[in-house]
Design a protein around this motif. Structure first.
Motif, PDB file in Angstrom:
ATOM      1  N   LYS A 155       0.753  -1.170   0.149  1.00 42.69           N
ATOM      2  CA  LYS A 155      -0.039   0.011  -0.073  1.00 42.69           C
ATOM      3  C   LYS A 155       0.927   0.957  -0.079  1.00 42.69           C
ATOM      4  O   LYS A 155       1.480   1.468   0.915  1.00 42.69           O
ATOM      5  N   CYS A 156       0.624   2.004  -1.018  1.00 45.64           N
ATOM      6  CA  CYS A 156       1.623   3.314  -1.056  1.00 45.64           C
ATOM      7  C   CYS A 156       0.752   4.333  -1.616  1.00 45.64           C
ATOM      8  O   CYS A 156       0.041   4.281  -2.733  1.00 45.64           O
ATOM      9  N   THR A 157       0.602   5.469  -1.119  1.00 45.97           N
ATOM     10  CA  THR A 157      -0.220   6.531  -1.437  1.00 45.97           C
ATOM     11  C   THR A 157       0.241   7.550  -2.258  1.00 45.97           C
ATOM     12  O   THR A 157      -0.341   8.530  -2.806  1.00 45.97           O
ATOM     13  N   LEU A 158       1.805   7.091  -2.676  1.00 47.34           N
ATOM     14  CA  LEU A 158       2.284   8.342  -3.496  1.00 47.34           C
ATOM     15  C   LEU A 158       2.183   7.739  -4.943  1.00 47.34           C
ATOM     16  O   LEU A 158       1.228   6.968  -5.122  1.00 47.34           O
ATOM     17  N   ASP A 159       2.628   8.327  -5.985  1.00 42.82           N
ATOM     18  CA  ASP A 159       2.415   8.176  -7.511  1.00 42.82           C
ATOM     19  C   ASP A 159       3.033   6.696  -7.714  1.00 42.82           C
ATOM     20  O   ASP A 159       4.286   6.511  -7.917  1.00 42.82           O
ATOM     21  N   SER A 194      -2.857  -7.879 -15.186  1.00 41.37           N
ATOM     22  CA  SER A 194      -3.092  -8.216 -16.558  1.00 41.37           C
ATOM     23  C   SER A 194      -3.497  -7.107 -17.585  1.00 41.37           C
ATOM     24  O   SER A 194      -3.849  -7.232 -18.512  1.00 41.37           O
ATOM     25  N   GLN A 195      -3.535  -5.901 -16.641  1.00 42.17           N
ATOM     26  CA  GLN A 195      -3.764  -4.553 -17.356  1.00 42.17           C
ATOM     27  C   GLN A 195      -4.999  -4.641 -18.324  1.00 42.17           C
ATOM     28  O   GLN A 195      -5.396  -3.860 -19.112  1.00 42.17           O
ATOM     29  N   ILE A 196      -6.184  -5.143 -17.357  1.00 45.58           N
ATOM     30  CA  ILE A 196      -7.419  -5.052 -17.943  1.00 45.58           C
ATOM     31  C   ILE A 196      -8.339  -4.845 -17.028  1.00 45.58           C
ATOM     32  O   ILE A 196      -8.195  -5.077 -15.736  1.00 45.58           O
ATOM     33  N   CYS A 197      -9.558  -4.403 -17.205  1.00 49.90           N
ATOM     34  CA  CYS A 197     -10.914  -4.211 -16.333  1.00 49.90           C
ATOM     35  C   CYS A 197     -11.334  -5.738 -16.278  1.00 49.90           C
ATOM     36  O   CYS A 197     -11.942  -6.372 -17.372  1.00 49.90           O
ATOM     37  N   SER A 198     -11.578  -6.109 -14.913  1.00 51.98           N
ATOM     38  CA  SER A 198     -12.093  -7.656 -14.920  1.00 51.98           C
ATOM     39  C   SER A 198     -13.143  -7.526 -14.012  1.00 51.98           C
ATOM     40  O   SER A 198     -13.263  -6.767 -12.885  1.00 51.98           O
ATOM     41  N   GLN A 199     -14.053  -8.532 -14.340  1.00 52.82           N
ATOM     42  CA  GLN A 199     -15.218  -8.734 -13.303  1.00 52.82           C
ATOM     43  C   GLN A 199     -14.959  -9.420 -11.944  1.00 52.82           C
ATOM     44  O   GLN A 199     -15.544  -9.458 -11.085  1.00 52.82           O
ATOM     45  N   GLN A 200     -13.723 -10.032 -12.116  1.00 59.02           N
ATOM     46  CA  GLN A 200     -13.158 -10.670 -11.032  1.00 59.02           C
ATOM     47  C   GLN A 200     -12.789  -9.600  -9.877  1.00 59.02           C
ATOM     48  O   GLN A 200     -11.981  -8.891 -10.070  1.00 59.02           O
ATOM     49  N   PRO A 201     -13.339  -9.797  -8.824  1.00 62.21           N
ATOM     50  CA  PRO A 201     -12.994  -8.724  -7.611  1.00 62.21           C
ATOM     51  C   PRO A 201     -11.495  -8.994  -7.573  1.00 62.21           C
ATOM     52  O   PRO A 201     -10.894  -9.757  -7.299  1.00 62.21           O
ATOM     53  N   ILE A 202     -11.029  -7.563  -7.374  1.00 64.19           N
ATOM     54  CA  ILE A 202      -9.568  -7.501  -7.106  1.00 64.19           C
ATOM     55  C   ILE A 202      -9.359  -6.929  -5.489  1.00 64.19           C
ATOM     56  O   ILE A 202     -10.117  -5.950  -5.161  1.00 64.19           O
ATOM     57  N   THR A 203      -8.554  -7.627  -4.971  1.00 63.93           N
ATOM     58  CA  THR A 203      -8.210  -7.246  -3.594  1.00 63.93           C
ATOM     59  C   THR A 203      -6.609  -6.858  -3.157  1.00 63.93           C
ATOM     60  O   THR A 203      -6.062  -7.247  -2.216  1.00 63.93           O
ATOM     61  N   TYR A 204      -5.906  -6.451  -4.451  1.00 66.10           N
ATOM     62  CA  TYR A 204      -4.754  -6.212  -4.060  1.00 66.10           C
ATOM     63  C   TYR A 204      -4.653  -5.188  -2.925  1.00 66.10           C
ATOM     64  O   TYR A 204      -5.360  -4.065  -2.797  1.00 66.10           O
ATOM     65  N   ALA A 205      -3.515  -5.104  -2.249  1.00 63.73           N
ATOM     66  CA  ALA A 205      -3.394  -4.130  -1.101  1.00 63.73           C
ATOM     67  C   ALA A 205      -2.981  -2.736  -1.703  1.00 63.73           C
ATOM     68  O   ALA A 205      -3.295  -2.032  -1.056  1.00 63.73           O
ATOM     69  N   ALA A 206      -2.509  -2.704  -3.012  1.00 64.27           N
ATOM     70  CA  ALA A 206      -2.184  -1.336  -3.847  1.00 64.27           C
ATOM     71  C   ALA A 206      -3.469  -0.464  -3.707  1.00 64.27           C
ATOM     72  O   ALA A 206      -3.248   0.501  -3.748  1.00 64.27           O
ATOM     73  N   CYS A 207      -4.668  -1.192  -3.895  1.00 61.29           N
ATOM     74  CA  CYS A 207      -6.094  -0.518  -4.021  1.00 61.29           C
ATOM     75  C   CYS A 207      -6.914  -0.502  -3.152  1.00 61.29           C
ATOM     76  O   CYS A 207      -8.086   0.229  -3.085  1.00 61.29           O
ATOM     77  N   MET A 208      -6.600  -1.278  -1.981  1.00 62.71           N
ATOM     78  CA  MET A 208      -7.687  -1.396  -0.820  1.00 62.71           C
ATOM     79  C   MET A 208      -7.793  -0.187  -0.120  1.00 62.71           C
ATOM     80  O   MET A 208      -6.816   0.658  -0.080  1.00 62.71           O
ATOM     81  N   PRO A 209      -9.071   0.358   0.496  1.00 58.34           N
ATOM     82  CA  PRO A 209      -8.838   1.576   1.341  1.00 58.34           C
ATOM     83  C   PRO A 209      -7.855   1.375   2.475  1.00 58.34           C
ATOM     84  O   PRO A 209      -7.598   0.377   2.855  1.00 58.34           O
TER      85      PRO A 209
END
Length: 351
Positions: free
Chosen positions: A289-293, A336-351
């Motif tokens: 999780k990184c809030t920088l660029d 995968s560089q795509i929008c997917s219906q599979q839920p994404i739970t990467y730490a990178a984008c989680m609240p």
């Protein structure tokens, strides 16, 4: 006797040459002291020089006292000869060897251990080895029990620059911005060091915080200090994330003084990895999780946006150029560089 004469002459020659080499010029003195400082002209008792008002300027002003007066470097005025002690007395007085036969030895009137060798009507000063005094009749260095001398035998090592500048004056060390010099009452040069986290300010001639110090133009500039090893009043020891990138980190070493490390080592994780403060490790960038660029390290890709797993940022040359969002019910997958219906739970984008 020939050996004695030769030895004394050789020592006198070496000492005289060395003394001349140690004398400083007006320019050398003015490069160190504060601008516009008035100094006693080297090797004189009645002349003075006012140093330039700015560094590297050539606007020297010279003057000399009227007949019968000497220049007092401590008051900056010409005063009675009886009231001024001249540090160049031995140089300024009349030449004792002017009327002497070449090769004559004379006692030094200012030093029991000293003597003068006359070489072509020129005075050459030297000093007997330690614990010996000069015997004028024997023209030799002898032990003190062989000759009684009423003068003090201790010779104060006077600094060449302190002869010319006012006593107790302070000036910058041209080799180290954290140090400075002071000429004491005995005209000896003392090297002083500013407190930790401070440096000598050439413009105010005071020790100030390092980040506010203006170093002497000839001194090496201070290495920039990094203030990352503190959190409030707490000193941090260990690994800490760079506040300007997602992959960089510092190693804050423990200091003997207990104060923060001002020069921590800096590293970056390899491409595709970000620094994780929780595990002190370089991890796959989507798991950190990184809030920088988050475009750091990518030239033309899309990356997840912190706090919204359906959004994405478009990268160009390592920075975000614009953002977008997947349709309703879709999530952006950075791998995968795509929008997917599979839920994404990467730490990178989680609240």
């Amino acid at each position: 006797m020939f050996k004695l004469y030769f030895s004394l002459w050789l020592v006198a020659t070496l000492v005289s040459i060395n003394a001349e080499q140690n004398e400083l010029t007006v320019a050398e003195i003015c490069k160190q002291v504060a601008p516009s400082t008035t100094i006693l002209h080297p090797n004189t008792c009645d002349k003075w020089v006012r140093c330039p008002s700015t560094f590297n300027s050539e606007d020297y002003e010279e003057g000399s006292c009227v007949y019968g007066l000497r220049f007092n470097k401590d008051t900056g005025r010409c005063e009675s000869m009886d009231d001024v002690s001249c540090p160049y007395e031995s140089v300024a007085v009349s030449n004792r060897c002017a009327s002497m036969k070449n090769g004559t030895f004379l006692a030094d009137p200012n030093n029991c251990s000293g003597y003068i060798f006359c070489n072509n009507a020129r005075e050459m000063h030297s000093t007997c080895p330690m614990d010996l005094v000069y015997h004028p009749e024997k023209m030799a260095c002898v032990y003190s029990n062989e000759y009684s001398c009423s003068m003090e035998t201790e010779v104060v090592d006077v600094s060449p620059i302190c002869k010319a500048v006012p006593k107790n004056i302070i000036f910058a060390d041209t080799m180290d911005c954290t140090k400075y010099y002071q000429c004491d009452e005995k005209e000896q040069l003392n090297s002083l060091t500013c407190a930790e986290d401070e440096a000598f300010n050439y413009t105010t001639f005071q020790c100030v915080a390092r980040n506010k110090a203006v170093c002497h133009p000839l001194a090496p500039q201070l290495e920039p200090e990094i203030d990352v090893c503190t959190q409030g009043n707490k000193t941090i020891v260990g690994y800490i994330a760079d506040k300007e990138s997602c992959s960089g980190y510092y190693i804050c070493a423990e200091q003997d003084t207990g104060k923060p490390d001002r020069h921590p080592m800096y590293f970056k994780c390899q491409t595709g990895y970000f620094f994780d403060s929780n595990t002190w490790s370089c991890r796959d960038r989507v798991n950190v999780k990184c809030t920088l660029d988050r475009c750091e390290g990518w030239s033309s890709k899309y990356v997840n946006v912190p706090g919204d797993c359906s959004a994405y940022s478009r990268c160009k040359n390592g920075v975000t150029v614009n953002t977008g969002k997947c349709g309703t019910g879709f999530f952006f997958d950075e791998r995968s560089q795509i929008c997917s219906q599979q839920p994404i739970t990467y730490a990178a984008c989680m609240p």
